[in-house]
Design a protein around this motif. Structure first.
Motif, mmCIF file in Angstrom:
data_model
loop_
_atom_site.group_PDB
_atom_site.id
_atom_site.type_symbol
_atom_site.label_atom_id
_atom_site.label_comp_id
_atom_site.label_asym_id
_atom_site.label_seq_id
_atom_site.Cartn_x
_atom_site.Cartn_y
_atom_site.Cartn_z
ATOM 1 N N THR A 121 0.837 -1.203 0.000
ATOM 2 C CA THR A 121 0.000 0.000 0.000
ATOM 3 C C THR A 121 0.872 1.253 0.000
ATOM 4 O O THR A 121 0.618 2.213 -0.742
ATOM 5 C CB THR A 121 -0.930 0.007 1.217
ATOM 6 N N VAL A 154 -7.005 1.592 5.496
ATOM 7 C CA VAL A 154 -6.657 0.302 4.913
ATOM 8 C C VAL A 154 -6.534 -0.697 6.052
ATOM 9 O O VAL A 154 -5.656 -0.573 6.910
ATOM 10 C CB VAL A 154 -5.336 0.381 4.119
ATOM 11 N N ALA A 174 -10.757 0.198 3.001
ATOM 12 C CA ALA A 174 -10.218 -0.755 2.029
ATOM 13 C C ALA A 174 -9.882 -2.007 2.817
ATOM 14 O O ALA A 174 -8.960 -2.011 3.637
ATOM 15 C CB ALA A 174 -8.979 -0.176 1.357
ATOM 16 N N ILE A 186 -14.524 -1.376 0.349
ATOM 17 C CA ILE A 186 -13.980 -1.870 -0.909
ATOM 18 C C ILE A 186 -12.981 -2.982 -0.619
ATOM 19 O O ILE A 186 -12.028 -2.773 0.137
ATOM 20 C CB ILE A 186 -13.309 -0.746 -1.715
ATOM 21 N N VAL A 209 -9.909 -5.637 -0.803
ATOM 22 C CA VAL A 209 -8.542 -5.614 -1.313
ATOM 23 C C VAL A 209 -8.066 -7.008 -1.719
ATOM 24 O O VAL A 209 -7.222 -7.129 -2.603
ATOM 25 C CB VAL A 209 -7.578 -4.990 -0.272
ATOM 26 N N SER A 229 -11.682 -8.277 -5.016
ATOM 27 C CA SER A 229 -11.493 -7.098 -5.846
ATOM 28 C C SER A 229 -11.915 -7.384 -7.277
ATOM 29 O O SER A 229 -12.563 -6.559 -7.931
ATOM 30 C CB SER A 229 -10.035 -6.645 -5.815
ATOM 31 N N VAL A 244 -21.012 -2.819 -0.345
ATOM 32 C CA VAL A 244 -20.297 -2.924 -1.607
ATOM 33 C C VAL A 244 -21.278 -2.793 -2.755
ATOM 34 O O VAL A 244 -21.231 -1.864 -3.528
ATOM 35 C CB VAL A 244 -19.522 -4.253 -1.680
ATOM 36 N N ALA A 276 -8.725 -0.211 -4.807
ATOM 37 C CA ALA A 276 -9.440 0.179 -3.584
ATOM 38 C C ALA A 276 -9.160 1.619 -3.203
ATOM 39 O O ALA A 276 -10.059 2.337 -2.747
ATOM 40 C CB ALA A 276 -9.047 -0.756 -2.440
ATOM 41 N N TRP A 322 -10.804 3.990 -6.408
ATOM 42 C CA TRP A 322 -12.096 3.737 -7.058
ATOM 43 C C TRP A 322 -13.045 4.918 -6.889
ATOM 44 O O TRP A 322 -13.089 5.510 -5.830
ATOM 45 C CB TRP A 322 -12.726 2.477 -6.451
#
Length: 395
Positions: free
Chosen positions: A14, A93, A116, A142, A144, A149, A166, A279, A282
């Motif tokens: 990341t 994240v 994420a 979202i 990962v 994904s 989602v 992620a 988006w």
């Protein structure tokens, strides 16, 4: 951005994606488990407002290394939760491995952060509660994991999902979700060969560079079982409409089959920077340094049925727990975490991982109690771990 699990594989990747886009992303919080040295290196480079180290004994060392900066240092479980809900973060994240990721990720959602999600155990342990909180707060969630994904990208088809989850699927259009699995390092091995598997052998994955826990889960196929449970909660698709196929090349990351006969897939070289970038950005797409896929050079893509349950029972145990409902998936996850640790410590054999999990699922009384509140989930997790540790001690 706040990054939980910044020193692990997902966290490091990341930060690689973020470093390529300094004008777009700013790191405001970093959270690590026990790798204080790498946490300090990352903090000095990205200059977050706050860092947190789970292992309290390392806090003084981290504070000393960051003395003279404006970075606040937190520690312990409370410090991790505080960093996860850092007021400056817009997105978190979630990449802490295992059950330890549940409370800080929930804290981030309750603080209104978009997430994420790279920690599948949040959904395996507490799927209904977790998704209800996402809906209540109206945040974006979202995935990962490369498989989820892929499904997310196919289903969204270029459109942003509705806040509070989602996607809402038109169930009458969908045939099934197809999760791909590399097959791990032991695809095609006989049971006698599996009996001789060592931790070093199981950590050698043919396609992905991952941490120890997820590498062992991939070797047993439990990782794919956890992904089935994750897909169930993320996309609202029944267990009998989630299929697993073995795909050794790891190029097709997953597929969605529709009732008209169409099967849509997302393809790419096996590199976690791609789903991480998806992620983080988006519904836009940002550049990465991931190599472009060359299908002509690759030559072939192969697919096989999932391995037999008698050789790799962890996948079928995950389906069983999902169908059983209640807190069965919480018990499954807790028993698996204990089993993986025991195997890495060479206290049990490779095939005993599944034996331990199945025994705990059958003997943990909390399974019949329903999932209930967060306190119920934590108690169930604790009880299952006690049962699993007792099994290891006896064997």
């Amino acid at each position: 951005m706040a990054i939980l699990g910044c020193t692990g594989s997902i966290g490091v990747n990341t930060l690689r994606v973020i470093a390529d886009h300094p004008a777009r992303f700013r790191v405001v919080a970093l959270v690590a488990g026990r790798n204080g040295r790498l946490l300090v290196e990352q903090a000095l480079r990205f200059q977050p407002e706050v860092v947190a180290i789970q292992q309290e004994s390392l806090a003084a060392e981290v504070r000393q290394a960051l003395a003279g900066t404006n970075i606040r240092v937190l520690c312990g479980a409370a410090g991790v939760v505080e960093a996860a809900s850092c007021s400056a973060a817009q997105m978190v994240v979630s990449a802490i491995v295992g059950a330890a990721g549940l409370l800080p990720t929930l804290a981030a959602i309750r603080a209104g952060k978009h997430v994420a999600l790279a920690n599948k155990e949040c959904l395996v342990m507490a799927g209904p509660l977790f998704m209800a909180e996402v809906a209540r707060q109206g945040v974006d969630l979202i995935p990962v994991d490369s498989e989820h994904s892929a499904i997310f990208q196919v289903l969204c088809n270029g459109q942003r999902q509705q806040p509070g989850g989602v996607l809402t699927l038109r169930g009458q259009d969908l045939g099934r979700l197809v999760l791909t699995a590399s097959g791990g390092p032991f695809r095609g091995c006989s049971r006698s060969q599996l009996e001789r598997v060592t931790p070093a052998m199981a950590l050698s994955h043919p396609s992905w560079q991952m941490g120890h826990k997820i590498s062992i889960d991939s070797a047993t196929l439990m990782n794919k079982g956890l992904e089935v449970i994750e897909a169930f909660y993320l996309f609202g698709v029944a267990a009998d409409r989630i299929q697993v196929v073995v795909h050794p090349e790891s190029i097709v990351h997953s597929m969605v089959a529709y009732r008209d006969g169409s099967v849509l897939a997302q393809l790419g070289v096996p590199d976690m920077r791609t789903p991480i970038a998806v992620a983080l950005s988006w519904p836009e797409r940002i550049a990465t340094t991931v190599p472009q896929l060359d299908l002509a050079q690759l030559g072939q893509l192969r697919f096989f049925p999932a391995p037999a349950a008698e050789d790799f029972p962890c996948l079928s145990l995950a389906y069983r727990a999902l169908r059983q409902g209640g807190s069965a998936t919480t018990v499954l996850n807790a028993a698996n975490e204990v089993a993986v640790t025991a195997f890495l410590q060479e206290r049990i054999g490779f095939l005993e991982i599944a034996h331990l999990i199945e025994w705990v699922m059958e003997h943990c009384p909390a399974v019949t109690a329903g999932q209930g509140s967060l306190e119920d989930i934590v108690q169930t997790d604790r009880e299952a771990r006690c049962q699993a540790e007792a099994w290891v001690a006896r064997h």
